[in-house]
Design an enzyme around this catalytic site. Sequence first.
Site, PDB file in Angstrom:
ATOM      1  CB  SER A  70      23.225  33.455  45.730  1.00  0.00           C
ATOM      2  OG  SER A  70      23.469  32.102  46.092  1.00  0.00           O
ATOM      3  CE  LYS A 139      23.340  30.099  42.438  1.00  0.00           C
ATOM      4  NZ  LYS A 139      23.552  31.398  43.147  1.00  0.00           N
TER       5      LYS A 139
END
Length: 270
Positions: A70, A139
């Site tokens: 990701s 993230k």
Amino acid sequence: MTSEDRDPHPTNGTTDTGAGARSSTISLGPKGKRQLPIWQESLILLVIALGLAVLLKAFFIQAFYIPSESMEPGLQVNDRILVQKLSYWGNGTPQRGDIVVFGDPDGWLSAEEAAGPTSGFANLLAKVGLYPTGGHLVKRVIGVGGDVVTCCDKQGRLKVNGVAVDESQYLAKDAQCAAPLSVQAANPCGRKALHVTVPKGYLFVMGDNRGDSGDSSVHLCTPGATDCPPTRGFVPVDNVVGKVFALVWPLSHFDKISRPDAFKDVPDPK
């Protein structure tokens, strides 16, 4: 022989025991203190080192690893990263563009992903901050409390508080556009498909590999959903462990990680 001819204080490390016999004395360290055996010194040093490692983990630095694709291309699967915990102490808070590690806010991870190390030795290393722990995600911060995040402009870019953000510095090159995965599924470039206001005390986070990231955009409440809390999909600031500041393993990927200037023109929320 006179008394002056005798040596009342032997200096050769022996003691007179009478009848001309002399015996060895115990070796003394500086200032006459008895020296510890090597194994005891080593044990004490090990305990001190472990204590310092626990302190570092609790207050300063902790190691984590990248579990998925990701955050590619910058952070790849199994990369080891270091997180600076004191980044947001005092009045400091996460800023747009920061890469942060945070505790799973609302079941984003599967049970297997949240499990962490399974062997006893790895568990011990995890407790002192020398091995990555489970139950965390990595993230990039896109929006902070009060920000309005929309997707997308005519060039497929995210907009924050009405300003388009050029994320080409870190986004995966093969991404169709800056649109999140959930938006791309409905519309290849997701224009005008995302419009959220970040609640105070929360963050809107996304992965750099927008085509393969289970981030805030994926976990938001769906339109018309009932019994869905308004903070779903956002990350509480209190869940943030710290800011990623270095990629340390493998050595071929070693890099210092800093905040990009992509968000420099984004104004504060009204």
